[in-house]
Design a protein around this motif. Structure first.
Motif, PDB file in Angstrom:
ATOM      1  N   SER A 111     -31.277   1.972 -65.575  1.00  0.00           N
ATOM      2  CA  SER A 111     -31.889   3.306 -65.587  1.00  0.00           C
ATOM      3  C   SER A 111     -31.008   4.274 -64.807  1.00  0.00           C
ATOM      4  O   SER A 111     -31.378   4.744 -63.729  1.00  0.00           O
ATOM      5  CB  SER A 111     -33.292   3.251 -64.960  1.00  0.00           C
ATOM      6  N   PRO A 112     -29.830   4.591 -65.338  1.00  0.00           N
ATOM      7  CA  PRO A 112     -28.919   5.464 -64.585  1.00  0.00           C
ATOM      8  C   PRO A 112     -29.487   6.868 -64.428  1.00  0.00           C
ATOM      9  O   PRO A 112     -30.136   7.394 -65.333  1.00  0.00           O
ATOM     10  CB  PRO A 112     -27.648   5.470 -65.448  1.00  0.00           C
ATOM     11  N   SER A 113     -29.227   7.460 -63.277  1.00  0.00           N
ATOM     12  CA  SER A 113     -29.715   8.800 -62.989  1.00  0.00           C
ATOM     13  C   SER A 113     -28.998   9.824 -63.865  1.00  0.00           C
ATOM     14  O   SER A 113     -27.771   9.947 -63.827  1.00  0.00           O
ATOM     15  CB  SER A 113     -29.473   9.125 -61.510  1.00  0.00           C
ATOM     16  N   ALA A 114     -29.763  10.570 -64.643  1.00  0.00           N
ATOM     17  CA  ALA A 114     -29.167  11.622 -65.468  1.00  0.00           C
ATOM     18  C   ALA A 114     -28.487  12.678 -64.598  1.00  0.00           C
ATOM     19  O   ALA A 114     -27.467  13.259 -64.977  1.00  0.00           O
ATOM     20  CB  ALA A 114     -30.242  12.268 -66.344  1.00  0.00           C
ATOM     21  N   LEU A 115     -29.033  12.908 -63.399  1.00  0.00           N
ATOM     22  CA  LEU A 115     -28.425  13.879 -62.488  1.00  0.00           C
ATOM     23  C   LEU A 115     -27.036  13.412 -62.047  1.00  0.00           C
ATOM     24  O   LEU A 115     -26.084  14.196 -62.035  1.00  0.00           O
ATOM     25  CB  LEU A 115     -29.319  14.082 -61.264  1.00  0.00           C
ATOM     26  N   LEU A 116     -26.902  12.132 -61.695  1.00  0.00           N
ATOM     27  CA  LEU A 116     -25.604  11.631 -61.243  1.00  0.00           C
ATOM     28  C   LEU A 116     -24.601  11.554 -62.388  1.00  0.00           C
ATOM     29  O   LEU A 116     -23.397  11.779 -62.195  1.00  0.00           O
ATOM     30  CB  LEU A 116     -25.774  10.271 -60.570  1.00  0.00           C
ATOM     31  N   LEU A 117     -25.068  11.240 -63.589  1.00  0.00           N
ATOM     32  CA  LEU A 117     -24.171  11.256 -64.748  1.00  0.00           C
ATOM     33  C   LEU A 117     -23.692  12.685 -65.017  1.00  0.00           C
ATOM     34  O   LEU A 117     -22.504  12.910 -65.305  1.00  0.00           O
ATOM     35  CB  LEU A 117     -24.884  10.685 -65.968  1.00  0.00           C
ATOM     36  N   ALA A 118     -24.610  13.649 -64.893  1.00  0.00           N
ATOM     37  CA  ALA A 118     -24.223  15.053 -65.068  1.00  0.00           C
ATOM     38  C   ALA A 118     -23.268  15.485 -63.960  1.00  0.00           C
ATOM     39  O   ALA A 118     -22.340  16.275 -64.190  1.00  0.00           O
ATOM     40  CB  ALA A 118     -25.467  15.943 -65.073  1.00  0.00           C
ATOM     41  N   SER A 119     -23.471  14.958 -62.762  1.00  0.00           N
ATOM     42  CA  SER A 119     -22.577  15.257 -61.649  1.00  0.00           C
ATOM     43  C   SER A 119     -21.158  14.793 -61.951  1.00  0.00           C
ATOM     44  O   SER A 119     -20.187  15.516 -61.689  1.00  0.00           O
ATOM     45  CB  SER A 119     -23.092  14.578 -60.373  1.00  0.00           C
ATOM     46  N   ALA A 120     -21.046  13.583 -62.516  1.00  0.00           N
ATOM     47  CA  ALA A 120     -19.716  13.066 -62.863  1.00  0.00           C
ATOM     48  C   ALA A 120     -19.052  13.950 -63.910  1.00  0.00           C
ATOM     49  O   ALA A 120     -17.888  14.350 -63.769  1.00  0.00           O
ATOM     50  CB  ALA A 120     -19.835  11.627 -63.366  1.00  0.00           C
ATOM     51  N   ALA A 121     -19.793  14.281 -64.955  1.00  0.00           N
ATOM     52  CA  ALA A 121     -19.223  15.085 -66.038  1.00  0.00           C
ATOM     53  C   ALA A 121     -18.836  16.480 -65.554  1.00  0.00           C
ATOM     54  O   ALA A 121     -17.726  16.970 -65.803  1.00  0.00           O
ATOM     55  CB  ALA A 121     -20.226  15.176 -67.184  1.00  0.00           C
ATOM     56  N   ALA A 122     -19.744  17.135 -64.829  1.00  0.00           N
ATOM     57  CA  ALA A 122     -19.505  18.519 -64.416  1.00  0.00           C
ATOM     58  C   ALA A 122     -18.389  18.609 -63.377  1.00  0.00           C
ATOM     59  O   ALA A 122     -17.546  19.510 -63.435  1.00  0.00           O
ATOM     60  CB  ALA A 122     -20.793  19.118 -63.863  1.00  0.00           C
ATOM     61  N   SER A 123     -18.365  17.692 -62.416  1.00  0.00           N
ATOM     62  CA  SER A 123     -17.356  17.786 -61.353  1.00  0.00           C
ATOM     63  C   SER A 123     -15.962  17.502 -61.886  1.00  0.00           C
ATOM     64  O   SER A 123     -14.991  18.164 -61.483  1.00  0.00           O
ATOM     65  CB  SER A 123     -17.702  16.832 -60.209  1.00  0.00           C
ATOM     66  N   LEU A 124     -15.816  16.554 -62.803  1.00  0.00           N
ATOM     67  CA  LEU A 124     -14.501  16.291 -63.400  1.00  0.00           C
ATOM     68  C   LEU A 124     -14.034  17.480 -64.223  1.00  0.00           C
ATOM     69  O   LEU A 124     -12.877  17.917 -64.113  1.00  0.00           O
ATOM     70  CB  LEU A 124     -14.563  15.040 -64.277  1.00  0.00           C
TER      71      LEU A 124
END
Length: 469
Positions: free
Chosen positions: A262-275
């Motif tokens: 159940s990966p956090s959608a917020l943390l996945l978005a954090s990875a995508a947006a910060s890169l």
């Protein structure tokens, strides 16, 4: 409510610690907008349109493909268990149970845990030691070649792990080290947790991907505008298509084992947006501004006589407190009481992380505080640190998983000579594993630890866990 109260408290005047977004100042713009929406709107499951790191369709798959293309990688996977979880994934993807893996002594403990989980055989190589600071330095190509040859003479290796840059911002000669490993047909897993920004400015060393590493793990909270626990694993584009495909499958199996379902959608978005932001024009401009402040701060501190270590990353300020006659841990406590919070205190040094948006007041406030620190606690330079008697190459006598799980007893360090360690031992100094489970505690290391206890009372445990007879 104590935790919530702490999080809601007014921050100190100068926070020079991670995450690199500096309490939100340098968050990726898209991530900032998301966090300003209705509370919790981003806390979503793996809906079909969102997907997850292992799904072939959905927004996460699209973002991972875009990040891989942006950095010239073969593949990319986002992680929500920090760089720690993805380092373990990379290790398990490159080696099978019972195989030997060459790792540096300054490895992150997650790699030891990965060896335990995968029943791998760690082979640790020593690093150059700086007696003035008590720090381990990056391996030179010549020393790495010696360690690699010696390790291969004792048996085959499955992979090599390298760490660059270090916590303090010290960088290795990665292209040369990677080339040496590849000459022996060995894949390289690079712990680049502190280097997501490398290669994006001429003042910074080349990135791990540009240096030819096969797998590269970056923490997006340490050198990008991401949230804590967001990280990324890149697969380099150098290998042939068949090997790349097999390695991708191995990575995804390991992700399935080690990452949450159940990966956090917020943390996945954090990875995508910060890169995406870090590698954009706006992100590079932000990085240039931060580097300019870092270099200006270094200049001001050097002009007032504050001793600094030369680092490859201007955003890591490593203050050589021992040269001022001050224990780095005591310096940290003194500064914290006065509103300056650094990232990493050590007996000989204090490392401050400036982040991607250093407050301009750091140029005025930090020099003032360090001058006050020197007047309050400074004196004659501390005596040089003695290097621990670590063998150039060490392999646990007892398999890691057996030593860690075996019945244990605690003994005074002076009485532990000749016994097999049952836990990692990371004293100050040096702060990296002097012993790992399965290593036999030789007389020289036991004597060194007793000596360090006398030099650093309260910083080294009086006892050590050993495997019960």
């Amino acid at each position: 409510m104590a935790l919530l109260e702490r999080l809601l408290a007014v921050p100190p005047p100068l926070s020079l610690h991670l995450p690199a977004h500096g309490r939100g100042r340098a968050l990726a713009p898209g991530l900032r907008r998301l966090l300003q929406q209705s509370p919790g709107c981003w806390d979503l499951p793996e809906l079909p349109e969102i997907g997850g790191p292992l799904e072939a369709e959905g927004a996460v798959a699209e973002a991972q493909a875009a990040a891989a293309a942006l950095l010239g990688a073969q593949r990319c996977w986002f992680g929500v268990n920090g760089a720690s979880g993805l380092l373990q994934v990379g290790l398990l993807a490159l080696a099978q149970p019972g195989e030997r893996v060459l790792l540096p002594r300054n490895l992150h403990r997650s790699l030891l845990h990965g060896c335990l989980l995968g029943q791998l055989r760690p082979v640790l190589f020593d690093l150059p030691f700086d007696a003035a600071t008590g720090l381990w330095l990056p391996p030179t190509p010549a020393s790495f070649q010696r360690h690699l040859s010696e390790a291969l003479a004792a048996g085959p290796l499955a992979a090599v792990v390298l760490v660059s840059p270090s916590y303090q911002g010290l960088a290795a000669e990665l292209p040369a080290l990677v080339a040496l490993a590849h000459q022996h047909g060995l894949p390289v897993l690079l712990d680049e947790a502190h280097g997501a920004h490398l290669g994006l400015d001429p003042r910074l060393p080349p990135s791990g991907l540009a240096s030819g590493a096969d797998l590269v793990v970056q923490s997006l909270q340490k050198a990008a505008g991401g949230l804590a626990q967001s990280a990324v694993l890149f697969q380099g584009a150098g290998a042939d298509e068949q090997l790349c495909q097999a390695r991708s499958q191995a990575i995804e199996r390991a992700l399935l084992w080690l990452q949450t379902s159940s990966p956090s959608a917020l943390l996945l978005a954090s990875a995508a947006a910060s890169l995406a932001h870090l590698h954009s024009g706006a992100g590079r401009r932000q990085l240039r501004r931060a580097l300019a402040i870092g270099l200006a701060l270094r200049g001001r501190l050097e002009r007032i006589g504050v001793p600094l270590l030369p680092t490859a990353d201007p955003l890591r300020l490593c203050i050589h407190t021992a040269a001022m006659g001050i224990n780095g841990l005591e310096a940290d406590a003194w500064l914290m009481e006065r509103g300056v919070i650094a990232e990493l205190p050590e007996p000989g040094c204090l490392t401050a992380c400036l982040g991607l948006a250093p407050p301009r007041r750091v140029l005025r406030l930090l020099p003032r505080r360090l001058k006050q620190l020197r007047r309050a606690l400074g004196g004659e330079p501390m005596a040089f640190f003695s290097a621990p008697p670590i063998p150039p190459l060490a392999e646990p006598e007892l398999p890691l998983e057996r030593a860690w799980r075996a019945p244990q007893v605690r003994l005074p360090i002076a009485a532990a000579s000749g016994r097999v360690a049952a836990e990692p031992l990371c004293p100050y100094p040096p702060g990296i594993p002097l012993l790992i489970p399965g290593e036999r505690i030789d007389a020289d290391r036991a004597a060194w630890l007793v000596q360090q206890q006398q030099l650093w009372p309260g910083q080294i445990a009086d006892t050590v866990s050993v495997v019960a007879d």
